[in-house]
Design a protein around this motif. Sequence first.
Motif, PDB file in Angstrom:
ATOM      1  N   HIS B 151       0.846  -1.194   0.000  1.00  0.00           N
ATOM      2  CA  HIS B 151       0.000   0.000   0.000  1.00  0.00           C
ATOM      3  C   HIS B 151       0.879   1.242   0.000  1.00  0.00           C
ATOM      4  O   HIS B 151       1.129   1.836   1.043  1.00  0.00           O
ATOM      5  N   SER B 153       0.260   4.167  -0.852  1.00  0.00           N
ATOM      6  CA  SER B 153      -0.395   5.423  -0.471  1.00  0.00           C
ATOM      7  C   SER B 153      -0.497   5.521   1.044  1.00  0.00           C
ATOM      8  O   SER B 153      -0.401   4.522   1.747  1.00  0.00           O
ATOM      9  N   ASP B 154      -0.740   6.694   1.537  1.00  0.00           N
ATOM     10  CA  ASP B 154      -0.659   6.958   2.971  1.00  0.00           C
ATOM     11  C   ASP B 154      -1.800   6.355   3.793  1.00  0.00           C
ATOM     12  O   ASP B 154      -1.574   5.868   4.907  1.00  0.00           O
ATOM     13  N   GLN B 155      -3.007   6.429   3.289  1.00  0.00           N
ATOM     14  CA  GLN B 155      -4.182   6.148   4.133  1.00  0.00           C
ATOM     15  C   GLN B 155      -4.170   4.741   4.764  1.00  0.00           C
ATOM     16  O   GLN B 155      -4.346   4.624   5.983  1.00  0.00           O
ATOM     17  N   PRO B 156      -3.967   3.668   3.967  1.00  0.00           N
ATOM     18  CA  PRO B 156      -3.966   2.332   4.590  1.00  0.00           C
ATOM     19  C   PRO B 156      -2.869   2.179   5.645  1.00  0.00           C
ATOM     20  O   PRO B 156      -3.069   1.520   6.672  1.00  0.00           O
ATOM     21  N   ILE B 158      -1.543   4.659   7.502  1.00  0.00           N
ATOM     22  CA  ILE B 158      -1.940   5.432   8.688  1.00  0.00           C
ATOM     23  C   ILE B 158      -2.951   4.634   9.496  1.00  0.00           C
ATOM     24  O   ILE B 158      -2.869   4.551  10.728  1.00  0.00           O
ATOM     25  N   GLU B 159      -3.902   4.015   8.805  1.00  0.00           N
ATOM     26  CA  GLU B 159      -4.925   3.232   9.495  1.00  0.00           C
ATOM     27  C   GLU B 159      -4.315   2.032  10.210  1.00  0.00           C
ATOM     28  O   GLU B 159      -4.686   1.728  11.345  1.00  0.00           O
ATOM     29  N   SER B 162      -2.294   3.391  13.234  1.00  0.00           N
ATOM     30  CA  SER B 162      -3.201   3.922  14.265  1.00  0.00           C
ATOM     31  C   SER B 162      -3.877   2.783  15.023  1.00  0.00           C
ATOM     32  O   SER B 162      -3.983   2.812  16.257  1.00  0.00           O
ATOM     33  N   SER B 187       7.216  11.240   6.337  1.00  0.00           N
ATOM     34  CA  SER B 187       6.109  10.451   5.812  1.00  0.00           C
ATOM     35  C   SER B 187       4.938  10.430   6.779  1.00  0.00           C
ATOM     36  O   SER B 187       5.047  10.854   7.929  1.00  0.00           O
ATOM     37  N   ALA B 188       3.821   9.860   6.297  1.00  0.00           N
ATOM     38  CA  ALA B 188       2.619   9.761   7.126  1.00  0.00           C
ATOM     39  C   ALA B 188       2.880   8.900   8.355  1.00  0.00           C
ATOM     40  O   ALA B 188       2.464   9.248   9.465  1.00  0.00           O
ATOM     41  N   GLU B 189       3.582   7.774   8.165  1.00  0.00           N
ATOM     42  CA  GLU B 189       3.818   6.894   9.314  1.00  0.00           C
ATOM     43  C   GLU B 189       4.705   7.573  10.355  1.00  0.00           C
ATOM     44  O   GLU B 189       4.512   7.392  11.550  1.00  0.00           O
ATOM     45  N   VAL B 192       2.539   9.806  12.480  1.00  0.00           N
ATOM     46  CA  VAL B 192       1.581   9.143  13.367  1.00  0.00           C
ATOM     47  C   VAL B 192       2.241   8.565  14.623  1.00  0.00           C
ATOM     48  O   VAL B 192       1.694   8.660  15.720  1.00  0.00           O
TER      49      VAL B 192
END
Lengths: 119, 538
Positions: B151, B153-156, B158-159, B162, B187-189, B192
Amino acid sequence: MTARILVVDDEPDIAEVVQSVLEAAGYDASICSNGQQAIDLLGAGTPPDLVLLDVMMPYKNGYEVLDWMREHDGLSTTPVVMMSAAVPEKREGGHPWDAFLRKPFTLEQLEKTIRGALR
Amino acid sequence: MKDSPPPFDAEYLEAPDGDPDRIRSGILRLDYILKGGFLRMGTYLIHGPPGSGKTILGNQTCFNLIRREGVKSLYVTLMTESHAKLVRHLRPMSFFDEAAVSAHDIVYESAFSALKTGGPEGVLRQLQSSLQRQKPAVLVIDGLDAILRLHPSDQPVIEFISALMSLAQLHETTVLLCTTATRTSGSAEAAVVDGVIELSLELLGPRTMRELTVHKFRGSDFLPGKHEVEITDRGIQIHPRTEIQFGDPQGTAMEERVRMGFGVPSFDAMLHGGPLSGSATALLGAPGTGKTFLGLSFLIEGAKRGHHGIYYGFYEPPPRLIEKAESIGLSLREHVESGAIELMWQPPLELYLDALAEELLEKIRREQRPERTRLFIDGIEGFRAANPYPGRMGRFLSAFTNQLRTLDVTTLVSEELALFKSEVDMPNSELGNVVESIVLLRLLEYRSQLHRLVSVMKMRESGYDTSIRGFAITPEGVRVDDTFEAAEALLTGHARSSGVPSTSRAPERPKSTKPSAGSRKRTPSKKSKRAGAPGRRK
């Protein structure tokens, strides 16, 4: 008659490679990747002739699967060969296994142990 | 933590836990950099290329916690790496405990199949089950890249992280997420998680350089910047940057200041008895000028006065050093055998700058000797060779010498000058700024002979004799002669005669029948002020 072997290991390189090696040696091998899957599979169909069982696994570890098997009719005498990278633990009150393969093992060690356990 | 020195190995491992909100990795100095360790139930990203030490760091933390706290650890791999191979590679490490593996105090699981069949949710389901069953104090997930590859992309991602952080909180588990992915910075991770630690691995010329940098650590201070990383059979060792550890001087030692002579009478007289205790002196000179002999004389004189001496060198192993000292009558052997002087030697190979400083400073702090300590660093070049960053030496030397002062160590550090250069050019110009005194040894070409000269260039805390004197290495030890008054431009190394006969050991000219113009006999005790020489300091 071709012996049927269930290989239970969460590490795909072990499970898949051992499966293909056993099939090349003339066995009928199937795999599953965790202890709970193994219990579900063993409880549902005809018991295999031997179970190759990794110790450290998610959901149910190898000792838990072994104990479950020994307490179930039809599986209580099925030969079980445990596999682990660690030295086997002395288990108080646990059911004994038939053989123990210390990882990493060679093809020769695998075949010799399975032949011995199936006798 | 900034106010107290970093811990020693044995003392650290034995010490009871401090802050209950912290979970100590047990990796010496990593916990110091993190000001006490990871925060319990936090989730931390450890990223770095293959070979940077992530797997060792994760495992070492697990085994250390098992040993110190009697808790359980769970190590989950998301890649196809064999656990048997992993365990085999860890076995030679001193932190590895076979019994802990056999007893399932540390459990290795693969979540690769779960990821393949169920994606990140499948992994979370497996983790939830394992956390509930094992109740580990620490969970290491090795191979977050596998999810990032699946994945991008960021969203999966991050989910997933989280959800993992919530699981960790619920089960009171501290999580270390290891990845080789290079997208992690910014990065997103990284945004978070509670903390981001980078383990870098670079080739600097032929040399491999490993470093650790904390980029983020929520809820706590940490030591910023890059810190040296060493991987040995003891596992991963971190050497915090010296200037960030000791850049805030804690005042100087309160001991009464005394003169620390060299045991060479004329030379001690030039220094008005010797450098003051707790100070640092630079001893500059080209090869062959006698720096090592003078330094050894300093230590031997200290031993005679009941001081403890440390020789820290890079070029001569102890047996050769003792032999060399004996060749000029210096009784180094007896003081080494009695323990009054210690010889520490490091061949100048691929060393770590902060590890060198750490070794010396920890040794001195740990021993806490009642007697005064003299330190002779024979060749600051050894430290310079271990420094991969130009421009860092000044700050390093400042912090290092400050800490030695705090420990009331009287330090002599030699630096090699160029052999065939007229100008006195310090390779480490910063050294001159951080020491209280500078002594210069020069080779002088005069009348087809090589002479050695010594002069005091600076003594910040004291007066000193500004004369330039002959310096000799004799079978009876080091000797400092009278002022070398026969020549000028001595410090260039190429003297020219001033027309005044020298009282040094230069060969006599054949006597002529006519006295030469301006010649007069001087007695050794007369010291006249030479034209152009600076006045005597009070």
